[in-house]
Design an enzyme around this catalytic site. Structure first.
Site, short mmCIF file in Angstrom:
data_model
loop_
_atom_site.label_atom_id
_atom_site.label_comp_id
_atom_site.label_asym_id
_atom_site.label_seq_id
_atom_site.Cartn_x
_atom_site.Cartn_y
_atom_site.Cartn_z
N GLU A 110 35.05 -32.39 -1.28
CA GLU A 110 34.85 -32.69 0.14
C GLU A 110 34.11 -34.02 0.26
O GLU A 110 33.33 -34.40 -0.62
CB GLU A 110 34.07 -31.53 0.78
CG GLU A 110 33.69 -31.69 2.23
CD GLU A 110 34.87 -31.81 3.20
OE1 GLU A 110 35.81 -32.56 2.91
OE2 GLU A 110 34.81 -31.18 4.28
N ASP A 154 28.34 -31.45 6.72
CA ASP A 154 27.51 -31.84 7.87
C ASP A 154 26.90 -30.56 8.44
O ASP A 154 25.87 -30.09 7.96
CB ASP A 154 28.42 -32.58 8.85
CG ASP A 154 27.72 -33.13 10.05
OD1 ASP A 154 26.50 -33.32 10.01
OD2 ASP A 154 28.40 -33.39 11.07
N LYS A 206 24.42 -33.81 4.74
CA LYS A 206 23.48 -34.18 5.81
C LYS A 206 22.69 -32.94 6.19
O LYS A 206 23.02 -32.25 7.16
CB LYS A 206 24.30 -34.58 7.05
CG LYS A 206 24.42 -36.05 7.30
CD LYS A 206 24.96 -36.26 8.70
CE LYS A 206 26.31 -36.90 8.71
NZ LYS A 206 26.87 -37.07 10.05
N PHE A 222 26.00 -41.10 11.43
CA PHE A 222 27.45 -40.99 11.34
C PHE A 222 27.92 -42.11 10.42
O PHE A 222 27.73 -43.29 10.71
CB PHE A 222 28.11 -41.11 12.72
CG PHE A 222 29.58 -40.85 12.65
CD1 PHE A 222 30.05 -39.55 12.65
CD2 PHE A 222 30.49 -41.90 12.55
CE1 PHE A 222 31.42 -39.29 12.55
CE2 PHE A 222 31.84 -41.65 12.44
CZ PHE A 222 32.32 -40.35 12.44
N VAL A 223 28.50 -41.73 9.27
CA VAL A 223 28.86 -42.72 8.26
C VAL A 223 30.37 -42.90 8.17
O VAL A 223 31.14 -41.99 8.50
CB VAL A 223 28.30 -42.33 6.87
CG1 VAL A 223 26.78 -42.46 6.85
CG2 VAL A 223 28.72 -40.93 6.45
N ASP A 233 36.25 -41.81 8.12
CA ASP A 233 36.78 -42.64 9.19
C ASP A 233 35.96 -42.57 10.47
O ASP A 233 35.12 -41.68 10.65
CB ASP A 233 38.21 -42.18 9.54
CG ASP A 233 38.19 -40.87 10.34
OD1 ASP A 233 37.49 -39.93 9.92
OD2 ASP A 233 38.86 -40.81 11.39
N ARG A 254 38.57 -46.07 6.50
CA ARG A 254 38.69 -45.24 5.29
C ARG A 254 38.78 -46.11 4.03
O ARG A 254 38.38 -45.70 2.95
CB ARG A 254 39.95 -44.36 5.36
CG ARG A 254 39.89 -43.27 6.42
CD ARG A 254 40.99 -42.26 6.20
NE ARG A 254 41.26 -41.41 7.35
CZ ARG A 254 40.58 -40.30 7.66
NH1 ARG A 254 39.57 -39.92 6.92
NH2 ARG A 254 40.91 -39.60 8.72
P1 5GP Z 1 31.08 -29.91 9.18
O1 5GP Z 1 32.04 -28.81 9.44
O2 5GP Z 1 30.26 -29.73 7.92
O3 5GP Z 1 30.20 -30.18 10.38
O4 5GP Z 1 31.89 -31.25 9.08
C1 5GP Z 1 32.75 -31.52 8.09
C2 5GP Z 1 33.68 -32.65 8.46
O5 5GP Z 1 33.24 -33.42 9.58
C3 5GP Z 1 33.75 -33.62 7.30
O6 5GP Z 1 34.72 -33.23 6.37
C4 5GP Z 1 34.11 -34.92 7.99
O7 5GP Z 1 35.50 -35.01 8.16
C5 5GP Z 1 33.45 -34.80 9.36
N1 5GP Z 1 32.16 -35.51 9.37
C6 5GP Z 1 30.93 -34.96 9.37
N2 5GP Z 1 29.98 -35.91 9.37
C7 5GP Z 1 30.64 -37.10 9.36
C8 5GP Z 1 30.20 -38.47 9.32
O8 5GP Z 1 29.02 -38.82 9.29
N3 5GP Z 1 31.19 -39.41 9.31
C9 5GP Z 1 32.52 -39.09 9.35
N4 5GP Z 1 33.38 -40.10 9.31
N5 5GP Z 1 32.96 -37.82 9.36
C10 5GP Z 1 32.02 -36.84 9.37
#
Ligand code: 5GP
Length: 175
Positions: free
Chosen positions: A97, A101, A129, A150-151, A157, A163
């Site tokens: 992955e 987040d 994170k 937010f990276v 992306d 990307r």
């Molecule tokens: P989660 O379900 O853990 O909140 O988020 C997972 C998905 O959210 C990641 O696979 C990614 O696609 C997107 N995501 C979460 N944080 C970021 C971020 O800082 N930058 C980007 N580009 N996508 C993020």
């Protein structure tokens, strides 16, 4: 490619060094196992293509399409948009992955894959994170822990752009 409005958080060399360390660790742990790496589209494609080349073992690669994000806000809703190409029963699955987040996507995916009877399932995430955790998931192989930014870049992306940026950075809101 190095867009002026992306501030570097992790440069390409730092990323490559850590990816090689993760690959060496995975190589040690998966000897004599039936390793399948599963990349989550599209964010993990760049990381997974570098990671597998540092794993000195036979392995298979597959991909899952997952959608859990709109713009910069997590919706908490996870949808499989394209499924694996082969069954994984009896396999040693390593999910690859880009970033954990809130943890919602991975907790959904771990539960989903467990129903398919793999021999083992572990998670390798390039980034974590912790400030935004809503569901705790175990990350067995972790690249870097980052602050709540937010990276973009290295597969990640913003509205499908960035990307192909070779480093991980933060969008400069003033530009
Ligand atoms: P989660 O379900 O853990 O909140 O988020 C997972 C998905 O959210 C990641 O696979 C990614 O696609 C997107 N995501 C979460 N944080 C970021 C971020 O800082 N930058 C980007 N580009 N996508 C993020």
């Amino acid at each position: 490619m190095s867009p002026a409005h992306v501030n570097v958080l992790l440069d390409a060399e730092t990323i490559q060094r850590r990816v090689a360390e993760l690959g060496a660790e995975i190589t040690r742990d998966y000897r004599d196992k039936d390793l399948v790496t599963i990349g989550c589209l599209k964010g993990s494609t760049v990381f997974m293509s570098d990671l597998v080349r540092t794993i000195d073992l036979p392995l298979r690669m597959d991909y899952l399409g997952l959608r859990s994000y709109e713009g910069t806000q997590s919706t908490g809703v996870v949808q499989i948009t394209s499924d694996l190409t082969r069954p994984i029963d009896g396999c040693d699955v390593l999910i690859v992955e880009d970033i954990v987040d809130t943890g919602l996507t991975m907790s959904y995916l771990l539960e989903n894959l467990a129903t398919r009877h793999p021999r083992s399932v572990k998670l390798c995430s390039l980034l974590h994170k912790p400030a935004r955790t809503r569901v705790k998931v175990d990350i067995h192989y972790l690249g870097f822990t980052i602050e709540d930014h937010f990276v973009v870049g290295y597969g990640l992306d913003y509205d499908e752009l960035y990307r192909n940026v070779p480093f991980i950075g933060i969008l400069d809101p003033s530009k």
